[in-house]
Design an enzyme around this catalytic site. Structure first.
Site, PDB file in Angstrom:
ATOM      1  N   ASP A 116       6.975 -15.330 -28.030  1.00 25.98           N
ATOM      2  CA  ASP A 116       7.350 -14.822 -26.584  1.00 25.98           C
ATOM      3  C   ASP A 116       8.473 -13.872 -26.790  1.00 25.98           C
ATOM      4  OD1 ASP A 116       7.605 -15.136 -23.798  1.00 25.98           O
ATOM      5  OD2 ASP A 116       6.875 -17.169 -23.961  1.00 25.98           O
TER       6      ASP A 116
ATOM      7  N   ASP B 152       7.182 -11.197 -21.760  1.00 23.88           N
ATOM      8  CA  ASP B 152       7.677 -12.094 -20.588  1.00 23.88           C
ATOM      9  C   ASP B 152       7.979 -10.989 -19.464  1.00 23.88           C
ATOM     10  OD1 ASP B 152       8.824 -14.597 -19.568  1.00 23.88           O
ATOM     11  OD2 ASP B 152      10.678 -13.210 -19.477  1.00 23.88           O
TER      12      ASP B 152
ATOM     13  N   GLU C 125       2.915 -10.374 -19.156  1.00 21.80           N
ATOM     14  CA  GLU C 125       3.175 -11.312 -18.056  1.00 21.80           C
ATOM     15  C   GLU C 125       3.499 -10.145 -16.803  1.00 21.80           C
ATOM     16  OE1 GLU C 125       5.504 -15.081 -15.880  1.00 21.80           O
ATOM     17  OE2 GLU C 125       6.549 -13.605 -17.144  1.00 21.80           O
TER      18      GLU C 125
ATOM     19  N   HIS D  34       3.354 -22.993 -18.355  1.00 21.53           N
ATOM     20  CA  HIS D  34       4.838 -23.528 -18.178  1.00 21.53           C
ATOM     21  C   HIS D  34       5.663 -23.499 -16.885  1.00 21.53           C
ATOM     22  CE1 HIS D  34       5.926 -19.601 -19.402  1.00 21.53           C
ATOM     23  NE2 HIS D  34       7.191 -20.023 -19.085  1.00 21.53           N
ATOM     24  N   ASP D  35       5.094 -22.605 -16.075  1.00 21.72           N
ATOM     25  CA  ASP D  35       5.723 -22.216 -14.668  1.00 21.72           C
ATOM     26  C   ASP D  35       5.113 -22.787 -13.752  1.00 21.72           C
ATOM     27  OD1 ASP D  35       7.680 -20.619 -16.069  1.00 21.72           O
ATOM     28  OD2 ASP D  35       6.743 -18.678 -15.860  1.00 21.72           O
TER      29      ASP D  35
END
Ligand code: NOJ
Length: 543
Positions: A98, A200, A242, A315-316
């Site tokens: 990440d 990210d 993302e 995870h969000d």
């Protein structure tokens, strides 16, 4: 289209903090992940996307990095990281890191220096502005975690900019010195043998704060080209950005191979359909017709140019079976249906840890049980603006990020086998019924359904490269489509409702002989003119 290894790969996302704890400190770690690699190999995934494990004060669970080239002690050491890369490689699994470079932690030495010494070269690594004459912030840009994006720094008598928490100052990508440092760091990771990067909130790095532009700034794509050239461009890596603000047109800019930017992006248009006015704290029910329109648009528009990533949760986001399925009566059946719907589409599928056993959302009674900074910040912001406690708790139960972050359920022992210590966040109390050990024992489990879907993708190029043709587009309960190339033809039918639906298939499919590839209810060897689909029934057939 030139074929790439990540076209027929399936990615598994690990949120290390919540995956497996090897040393009893209540926090998942790298050795814990290593101990579960056989499990991932058994599932059949090709890639692991590892949420951040770098050194961090953990204000945002590691998305606030204080050293990009060190591992947080709670997760292990660089030797553990090398062991993970090595052990994963032995099982044919690549590790995608990440990359969080929109911002750092406020404890990163660059920021510490920038703050302590305004004359240092690092000052301009971040975004500093004077206050307005009346002392107010330079602009009204808001932080994605609530409140202003500008933080007053008493010491320096200036504001600095942060799109997330005030402990996550944004890097200044207008400064070429930032590029060099970041690109060197990326190359160092590439040299360690990683499989790629998940970037990210990458659509924010072209920001122009003085113009009020945060997402999709003009400099974004030139910057990505530059990054591509300086780092992964000539390596065979998977890169996924993302990008909350991507439309299909924008996604093509990122992922058209001729443009030399990224392999693919995560788009969120289908996710935000259940957010009233784009606000996740105002959940609304799913309109399946709209959902199908959005996903179909992405399938069709990226057909020849660019590449889709396919995901239901991360995870969000809340757990998919709770969000779009039925977490009680039809948990197993609806989880399989959702998996089939996603895995037969064109693109690279992502599985979020626990999805493969049908883990559900958690509904903690009290705010104190929640750990997520976004959830806690917004509870405060919203209740101060008059939203009731009850409303917020319900919204948190529905859309809060901790739904995805309760620890992985390995077995029915204490703390689900996640830790021998005290877990950093409470477990979902349903682990005695939903866990890996039971799933592996049961040949009809959700786990084996996922395993089968992954294997089907490998054995059927039509799933990877075939055309996507929507069916029954206006049906409010059924999500059906065809996949077709010059050799193979697949029909996928999914009931998204808890009711029996009488299906009228289009004439060109009726009475065709078929082979059932996967189903969560019954097998068919001929497509009937009329078919009663039971609640959440799902079937994929090859004609
Ligand atoms: C997106 C990540 O997925 C999320 O978890 C994080 O809080 C923000 N970016 C900030 O890094």
């Amino acid at each position: 289209m030139e074929q790439r290894w990540w076209h027929n790969s399936v990615v598994y996302q690990i949120y290390p903090r919540s995956f497996c704890d090897s040393n009893g400190d209540g926090i998942g770690d790298l050795q814990g992940i290593i101990s579960k690699l056989d499990y991932l190999e058994q599932l059949g995934v090709d890639v692991v996307w590892l949420s951040p494990v770098y050194q961090s004060p953990m204000d945002d669970n590691g998305y606030d990095i204080s050293d990009y080239q060190a591992i947080a002690p709670e997760f292990g050491t660089m030797d553990d990281m090398r062991a993970l890369l090595d052990q994963a490689k032995q099982r044919g699994i690549r590790i995608v890191m990440d990359l969080v470079v929109n911002h750092t932690s406020d404890e990163h030495p660059w920021f510490v220096e920038a703050k302590a010494n305004p004359d240092s070269d690092y000052r301009d690594f971040y975004i500093w502005r004077d206050a307005n004459p009346d002392g107010s912030a330079p602009s009204d840009i808001g932080s994605i975690f609530g409140g202003s994006a500008w933080q007053w720094d008493e010491e320096n008598q200036q504001y600095y900019f942060h799109l997330f928490s005030k402990r996550q100052p944004d890097l200044n990508w207008e400064n070429p010195a930032v590029h060099n440092k970041v690109f060197d760091m990326m190359n160092w990771w590439i040299d360690q043998g990683i499989g790629g990067f998940r970037l990210d909130v990458i659509d924010l790095i072209g920001k122009e704060v003085d113009k009020g532009i945060t997402g999709n700034g003009e400099r974004l794509h030139p910057l990505l080209k530059q990054m591509n050239q300086a780092t992964f461009g000539d390596k065979d890596l998977l890169t996924v950005g993302e990008t909350w603000g991507a439309t299909p047109e924008i996604a093509k800019l990122y992922s058209n191979p001729e443009r030399n930017e990224l392999s693919m992006v995560f788009q969120f248009e289908h996710i935000t359909l259940t957010w009233q006015d784009g606000d996740k704290w105002q959940p609304k029910p799913l309109d399946l017709v709209e959902f199908k329109q959005v996903l179909t648009k992405w399938q069709v528009e990226l057909k020849n140019e660019g590449w889709n990533s396919l995901f239901w949760n991360n995870h969000d986001l809340p757990r998919v079976v709770s969000k779009y399925g039925c977490e009680n009566e039809y948990r197993v059946k609806s989880a399989k249906m959702l998996a089939t719907t996603l895995h037969f589409m064109k693109g690279t599928p992502y599985i979020y840890q626990g999805e493969e056993i049908g883990m559900t959302n958690v509904a903690f009674d009290s705010l104190e049980q929640y750990k997520d900074i976004e959830t806690l910040n917004f509870y405060k912001v919203k209740t101060e603006s008059g939203v009731s406690h009850e409303h917020m708790m319900q919204a948190i139960h529905e859309n809060g990020r901790d739904n995805a972050r309760t620890p992985m359920h390995w077995n029915s022992d204490n703390h689900a086998g996640f830790t021998t210590g005290t877990p950093w966040i409470e477990l979902n109390p349903n682990y005695p019924e939903i866990n890996v050990a039971d799933a592996l024992e049961d040949k009809a489990s959700i786990f084996y359904h996922y395993k089968q879907l992954i294997a089907l993708r490998k054995s059927h190029p039509v799933i990877v490269y075939g055309d996507f043709i929507p069916l029954l587009e206006n049906d409010p309960q059924v999500f059906a489509y065809e996949r077709k190339d010059s050799h193979q033809h697949i029909v996928v039918i999914n009931n998204f409702s808890n009711q029996t639906v009488e299906l009228n298939l289009p004439a060109h499919l009726v009475e065709q002989e078929c082979e059932t590839l996967i189903s969560n209810h019954q097998h068919l060897n001929r497509l009937p003119a009329r078919y009663s689909l039971t609640p959440y029934e799902s079937i994929a057939v090859k004609l």
